[in-house]
Design an enzyme around this catalytic site. Structure first.
Site, PDB file in Angstrom:
ATOM      1  N   CYS A  65      13.628 -10.232 -18.794  1.00  0.00           N
ATOM      2  CA  CYS A  65      13.190 -10.812 -20.072  1.00  0.00           C
ATOM      3  C   CYS A  65      11.697 -11.095 -20.054  1.00  0.00           C
ATOM      4  O   CYS A  65      11.265 -12.254 -20.058  1.00  0.00           O
ATOM      5  CB  CYS A  65      13.972 -12.085 -20.358  1.00  0.00           C
ATOM      6  SG  CYS A  65      15.723 -11.787 -20.266  1.00  0.00           S
ATOM      7  N   GLU A  68      -6.117  -0.487  10.561  1.00  0.00           N
ATOM      8  CA  GLU A  68      -4.942  -1.225  10.069  1.00  0.00           C
ATOM      9  C   GLU A  68      -4.366  -0.596   8.808  1.00  0.00           C
ATOM     10  O   GLU A  68      -4.289  -1.242   7.768  1.00  0.00           O
ATOM     11  CB  GLU A  68      -5.349  -2.668   9.742  1.00  0.00           C
ATOM     12  CG  GLU A  68      -5.993  -3.432  10.869  1.00  0.00           C
ATOM     13  CD  GLU A  68      -6.595  -4.763  10.411  1.00  0.00           C
ATOM     14  OE1 GLU A  68      -6.774  -4.968   9.186  1.00  0.00           O
ATOM     15  OE2 GLU A  68      -6.887  -5.595  11.277  1.00  0.00           O
ATOM     16  N   PRO A  69      -3.970   0.674   8.857  1.00  0.00           N
ATOM     17  CA  PRO A  69      -3.428   1.272   7.639  1.00  0.00           C
ATOM     18  C   PRO A  69      -2.037   0.735   7.307  1.00  0.00           C
ATOM     19  O   PRO A  69      -1.220   0.517   8.205  1.00  0.00           O
ATOM     20  CB  PRO A  69      -3.349   2.772   7.988  1.00  0.00           C
ATOM     21  CG  PRO A  69      -3.251   2.823   9.477  1.00  0.00           C
ATOM     22  CD  PRO A  69      -3.934   1.599  10.008  1.00  0.00           C
ATOM     23  N   ARG A 101       4.533  -3.488  -8.929  1.00  0.00           N
ATOM     24  CA  ARG A 101       3.188  -2.890  -9.006  1.00  0.00           C
ATOM     25  C   ARG A 101       2.741  -2.507 -10.419  1.00  0.00           C
ATOM     26  O   ARG A 101       1.611  -2.792 -10.783  1.00  0.00           O
ATOM     27  CB  ARG A 101       3.073  -1.696  -8.047  1.00  0.00           C
ATOM     28  CG  ARG A 101       3.274  -2.093  -6.569  1.00  0.00           C
ATOM     29  CD  ARG A 101       2.946  -0.955  -5.610  1.00  0.00           C
ATOM     30  NE  ARG A 101       1.545  -0.630  -5.665  1.00  0.00           N
ATOM     31  CZ  ARG A 101       1.036   0.376  -6.341  1.00  0.00           C
ATOM     32  NH1 ARG A 101       1.822   1.213  -6.989  1.00  0.00           N
ATOM     33  NH2 ARG A 101      -0.258   0.568  -6.359  1.00  0.00           N
ATOM     34  N   TYR A 140       4.225  -1.966  -0.641  1.00  0.00           N
ATOM     35  CA  TYR A 140       4.087  -3.028  -1.642  1.00  0.00           C
ATOM     36  C   TYR A 140       5.170  -2.902  -2.723  1.00  0.00           C
ATOM     37  O   TYR A 140       4.948  -3.184  -3.889  1.00  0.00           O
ATOM     38  CB  TYR A 140       2.659  -3.044  -2.233  1.00  0.00           C
ATOM     39  CG  TYR A 140       1.616  -3.101  -1.123  1.00  0.00           C
ATOM     40  CD1 TYR A 140       1.446  -4.274  -0.388  1.00  0.00           C
ATOM     41  CD2 TYR A 140       0.865  -1.981  -0.770  1.00  0.00           C
ATOM     42  CE1 TYR A 140       0.549  -4.327   0.661  1.00  0.00           C
ATOM     43  CE2 TYR A 140      -0.046  -2.028   0.282  1.00  0.00           C
ATOM     44  CZ  TYR A 140      -0.198  -3.205   0.992  1.00  0.00           C
ATOM     45  OH  TYR A 140      -1.093  -3.257   2.035  1.00  0.00           O
ATOM     46  N   GLY A 170      -6.735   0.291   4.083  1.00  0.00           N
ATOM     47  CA  GLY A 170      -7.260   0.491   2.736  1.00  0.00           C
ATOM     48  C   GLY A 170      -7.319   1.909   2.229  1.00  0.00           C
ATOM     49  O   GLY A 170      -7.619   2.127   1.052  1.00  0.00           O
TER      50      GLY A 170
HETATM   51  C1  LIG Z   1      -3.597  -5.467   3.321  1.00  0.00           C
HETATM   52  C2  LIG Z   1      -4.383  -5.309   4.533  1.00  0.00           C
HETATM   53  C3  LIG Z   1      -4.369  -4.096   5.244  1.00  0.00           C
HETATM   54  C4  LIG Z   1      -3.621  -2.883   4.773  1.00  0.00           C
HETATM   55  O1  LIG Z   1      -4.160  -2.338   3.618  1.00  0.00           O
HETATM   56  P1  LIG Z   1      -3.613  -0.930   3.087  1.00  0.00           P
HETATM   57  O2  LIG Z   1      -4.355  -0.726   1.829  1.00  0.00           O
HETATM   58  O3  LIG Z   1      -2.155  -1.084   2.866  1.00  0.00           O
HETATM   59  O4  LIG Z   1      -3.929   0.087   4.116  1.00  0.00           O
HETATM   60  C5  LIG Z   1      -5.060  -4.036   6.422  1.00  0.00           C
HETATM   61  N1  LIG Z   1      -5.754  -5.099   6.898  1.00  0.00           N
HETATM   62  C6  LIG Z   1      -5.800  -6.270   6.242  1.00  0.00           C
HETATM   63  C7  LIG Z   1      -6.565  -7.390   6.812  1.00  0.00           C
HETATM   64  C8  LIG Z   1      -5.117  -6.416   5.041  1.00  0.00           C
HETATM   65  O5  LIG Z   1      -5.177  -7.570   4.390  1.00  0.00           O
END
Ligand SMILES: *Cc1c(COP(=O)(O)O)cnc(C)c1O
Length: 422
Positions: free
Chosen positions: A347, A276-277, A315, A376, A239
């Site tokens: 379109c 989890e980046p 996006r 993304y 995140g």
């Molecule tokens: C999407 C997601 C992430 C990655 O988020 P980023 O904003 O790309 O870092 C990590 N963990 C989970 C569970 C997610 O759904």
């Protein structure tokens, strides 16, 4: 920081001039930089050095096999949210023991595949899912390692479509009910509780919501331990936001500062830390290159019509996202700027990348690059309007390789089947 810079007036990806790649593969295309990808990954590694940790790259941000293999070679773990992503991680050489399985809608079939192939942990998001996982694991004579995703009810202060940590969001179980759910998990013989999971949203530009969530998680870990659970891992999710504007006066926190905060808030628990980046590793490691098809002078405004559309990079249409769009040939210093609506050929009026964007002089045939398009971007692309998925290219130093080719129209049309009775 990234490795897409002007050199001698021409945008380069590392040591390769972007126009050279455009000639080789045609436009539009995605272009990734190995050095940038590794740099971002290593910032997290350095930030957590000396702690027991695993960086699980969020595969959904950019899931090309070459990208996963690049990170796998660094020892990265992976965070996956579907059977497809699980298979991608394994195919890229990541052992199951380094893969965590997240997501609110895991099916029994997906659980089975991951249990059979090996999995580090399931991040369980609901009680029905927890009970199903218990059944599936027992039916296979296995025990599934689980962390339960708690929803800490904090405001991530990000775009509503990517905020996941409020109680109105579909993710996780309310933290207020966590002790109850852990108590049930401990009774289920097919599960082994290993930790706690949290993920509050994406593109966060402030550390405060993270800290608020992690403080709640640390408190919960102490409570759960007192209840007799073995909490040996904390999965803190992804995140962390990236700067989409290179001249931003309020850039998001750096991974280094994020890691320092993590160590301060949860460091004394003696847990293995997982993060989890996704976006932070891949986002600024990729650009999308497109060609100007037409300059159109409208009654009200002027349009720059590109050969890339919302189907290639959704996006802006989906999140109102802002991407820096720069000419591949560096504008002369002091070049006059003229406002354009920068649009694609699809379109839909939503097929607009930017409104009233001041641009230096551009002409039909010129190349432009969308910066910060690595995360993304390609993964959310579609073939709407029967526009082929655009190729992906990876640069390393002075080399480049196509890592996903553009499909031919025959391939696209050939995927459909006309029933015999037609
Ligand atoms: C999407 C997601 C992430 C990655 O988020 P980023 O904003 O790309 O870092 C990590 N963990 C989970 C569970 C997610 O759904």
């Amino acid at each position: 920081m990234d490795h897409f810079l002007y050199r001698n007036g021409v945008l380069h990806a590392e040591d390769v001039p972007v126009p050279e790649i455009a000639v080789a593969v045609g436009t539009p295309f995605y272009l990734y930089s190995t050095a940038t990808l590794l740099r971002h990954y290593r910032l997290f590694e350095e930030g957590l050095a000396g702690t027991d940790h695993l960086i699980c790259y969020a595969v959904k941000a950019l899931s090309n096999q070459a990208i996963l293999a690049t990170l796998a070679a660094e020892g990265a773990g992976m965070d996956v949210v579907s059977e497809g992503e699980y298979r991608r991680a394994l195919a890229a050489g990541v052992p199951g023991e380094r893969v965590v399985f997240s997501g609110v809608g895991k099916t029994r079939g997906e659980m089975r595949v991951a249990l059979a192939g090996g999995i580090r942990q399931f991040n369980v998001e609901s009680e029905p899912e927890m009970r199903a996982l218990d059944e599936v694991a027992r039916s296979m004579g296995l025990v599934a390692p689980v962390a339960i995703r708690v929803n800490p009810d904090v405001d991530a202060r990000t775009h509503e479509k990517i905020a996941t940590g409020r109680k109105e969001n579909k993710f996780g179980i309310p933290i207020s009910r966590a002790r109850e759910v852990y108590a049930e998990a401990a009774r289920l013989k097919g599960l082994k509780v290993v930790g706690i999971d949290v993920h509050i949203g994406s593109q966060l530009t402030d550390l405060a919501p993270f800290e608020e969530a992690y403080t709640k998680v640390a408190e919960l870990a102490r409570q759960l331990r007192a209840d007799g659970h073995e909490i040996s891992r904390l999965d803190l999710g992804g995140g962390l936001g990236i700067p989409y504007e290179s001249q931003s006066n309020a850039p998001p926190p750096l991974p280094t500062d994020y890691c320092a905060m993590v160590r301060r808030v949860v460091g004394d628990l003696g847990c293995e830390i997982e993060i989890e980046p996704g976006r932070l590793i891949a986002g600024n490691a990729g650009i999308m290159v497109a060609q100007v098809v037409w300059l159109k002078h409208g009654e009200d405004r002027d349009f720059l019509i590109l050969d890339a559309g919302m189907n290639d990079l959704i996006r802006p249409a989906m999140y109102g996202a802002w991407h820096e769009i720069v000419p591949v040939i560096e504008p002369a210093p002091g070049a006059e700027l003229h406002p354009f609506d920068i649009v694609g050929p699809v379109c839909e009026t939503g097929d607009t990348f930017a409104r009233n964007r001041p641009m230096p002089p551009v002409a039909a045939g010129d190349l432009v690059a969308f910066r910060s398009a690595g995360a993304y971007g390609a993964v959310m692309a579609s073939e709407y309007n029967t526009r082929p998925l655009i190729p992906e290219v990876l640069v390393r130093g002075d080399q480049f390789a196509v890592i996903r080719a553009r499909p031919t129209f025959d391939e696209i049309i050939g995927r459909d089947t006309i029933p015999e009775w037609l």
